[in-house]
Write an enzyme that holds these catalytic residues in place. Structure first.
Site, PDB file in Angstrom:
ATOM      1  N   SER A 140       0.857  -1.181   0.000  1.00 34.46           N
ATOM      2  CA  SER A 140       0.000   0.000   0.000  1.00 34.46           C
ATOM      3  C   SER A 140       0.893   1.231   0.000  1.00 34.46           C
ATOM      4  O   SER A 140       2.088   1.144   0.327  1.00 34.46           O
ATOM      5  CB  SER A 140      -0.876  -0.017   1.259  1.00 34.46           C
ATOM      6  OG  SER A 140      -1.459   1.241   1.496  1.00 34.46           O
ATOM      7  N   TYR A 153      -2.858  -1.554  10.168  1.00 33.42           N
ATOM      8  CA  TYR A 153      -2.877  -1.852   8.732  1.00 33.42           C
ATOM      9  C   TYR A 153      -1.601  -1.371   8.062  1.00 33.42           C
ATOM     10  O   TYR A 153      -0.948  -2.128   7.334  1.00 33.42           O
ATOM     11  CB  TYR A 153      -4.090  -1.193   8.080  1.00 33.42           C
ATOM     12  CG  TYR A 153      -4.136  -1.374   6.576  1.00 33.42           C
ATOM     13  CD1 TYR A 153      -4.602  -2.555   6.015  1.00 33.42           C
ATOM     14  CD2 TYR A 153      -3.713  -0.358   5.721  1.00 33.42           C
ATOM     15  CE1 TYR A 153      -4.642  -2.734   4.642  1.00 33.42           C
ATOM     16  CE2 TYR A 153      -3.757  -0.523   4.347  1.00 33.42           C
ATOM     17  CZ  TYR A 153      -4.218  -1.706   3.808  1.00 33.42           C
ATOM     18  OH  TYR A 153      -4.247  -1.876   2.452  1.00 33.42           O
TER      19      TYR A 153
END
Length: 259
Positions: A140, A153
Site C-alpha cells: 500500500s 494496517y
C-alpha cells in the site's frame, strides 16, 4: 502446457481483476477467498471468458492458523505447479488503536502478515528449486509511513514491503522475482467492509481496481521490485522520505478522519 497462478482474495476487487488478466493470458488459476458464494461467482465469470482454463477454487479464511499450509498441501496433493503467486488478500481495522477490537487487529495480523509470509515461503522454495517463478505481494502507499487511525494496517503493509524488498535481493540469480504492489485509495468493497469509505482519503478520485491490477501485472512480468500506482501517489511517497515524521503522522491523521 498452461502456467498456473494462485491468487488470494480473488473473489472481488483487485484480486478478481488479477484473475481476469491472467485468464486472458491462458493461465490456469487457483483462486482463494473466504466468501464461497462470491468465489464461485468469480469462477463462473472467468470460465465464461475462457472455457479452456482449469480453475480450482478454495474457500479459506486466512486468519486461521494453518490455512496457508492447507492451501499449499492442496496444490501438492493435486500436482498443481504454481508459476505465479499473488498475495492479494488483506483486511483493515479502522479507528484509534486502543478502542478497536483486539481480535479484529489480531485477525489482520494473521491475514496481512502471517498467511502472506507462509504462502511466500512455501511456494518460493519450490520456485527456486525449479529456477523460475514470480511472486507479487500487495502492499500500500501506507507501506511507506505510519498512519494514525490506520496504525496496524499500515504497519502490516510496511512489513510486506520490507520483507519483499529483502527477499528480492536474496533471489538475484535464481530465476525467481518478487514484486510489491503499492496502490493508494482504490474503489472497491474493501473500503466499505473496512468502514473507511467516508474518510477524507477516499473523498477524492479513487483508483479503479482494473488499473491497479494492470500496473501490478506489468511490474510482475518485468520483475520490478516495487510499483506505486498513480502519479499523485508516486509524488506523495517520494515527498514522505523528506518530511519530518511528526508532520507525516499529522497529515495522515487528517486524511484518515471522517470527511
Amino acid at each position: 502446457m498452461n502456467k498456473t497462478a494462485l491468487i488470494t482474495g480473488a473473489s472481488s476487487g483487485i484480486g478478481l481483476e488479477f484473475a481476469k488478466l491472467l485468464a486472458k493470458e491462458n493461465y490456469n488459476l487457483v483462486i482463494i477467498s473466504q466468501n464461497e458464494s462470491n468465489l464461485e461467482a468469480a469462477k463462473m465469470l472467468l470460465l465464461r471468458a475462457n472455457a479452456n482454463l482449469k480453475i480450482w477454487s478454495i474457500t479459506k479464511d486466512l486468519s486461521f492458523p494453518h490455512s496457508a499450509e492447507e492451501i499449499y498441501d492442496f496444490t501438492v496433493k493435486n500436482a498443481i505447479k504454481i508459476d505465479v503467486l499473488i498475495n492479494n488478500a488483506g483486511i483493515q481495522v479502522y479507528g484509534p488503536f486502543h478502542t478497536v477490537d483486539l481480535d479484529a487487529t489480531l485477525r489482520l495480523i494473521h491475514i496481512n502478515l502471517i498467511a502472506l509470509t507462509k504462502l511466500t515461503r512455501l511456494f518460493m522454495k519450490d520456485m527456486v528449486k525449479r529456477g523460475t517463478g514470480k511472486i507479487l505481494n500487495v502492499g500500500s502507499t501506507g507501506s511507506f509511513q505510519p498512519v494514525p487511525l490506520n496504525a496496524a494496517y499500515c504497519a502490516s503493509k510496511a512489513f510486506v514491503l520490507y520483507l519483499s524488498e529483502g527477499i528480492a535481493e536474496e533471489l538475484k540469480g535464481t530465476g525467481v522475482t518478487i514484486t510489491t504492489l503499492c496502490p493508494g485509495a482504490t474503489k472497491s468493497q474493501f473500503a466499505i467492509k473496512s468502514n473507511i469509505e467516508n474518510i477524507k482519503l477516499f473523498s477524492g478520485r479513487l483508483l479503479a481496481p482494473s488499473v491497479v491490477a494492470s500496473a501490478g501485472y506489468k511490474a510482475l512480468l518485468k520483475g520490478k521490485r516495487i510499483v506505486v500506482v498513480g502519479l499523485l501517489n508516486m509524488i506523495t511517497v517520494a515527498l514522505i522520505r523528506f518530511l519530518p515524521s511528526p508532520l507525516v503522522t499529522k497529515l495522515g491523521m487528517k486524511l484518515m478522519q471522517k470527511a
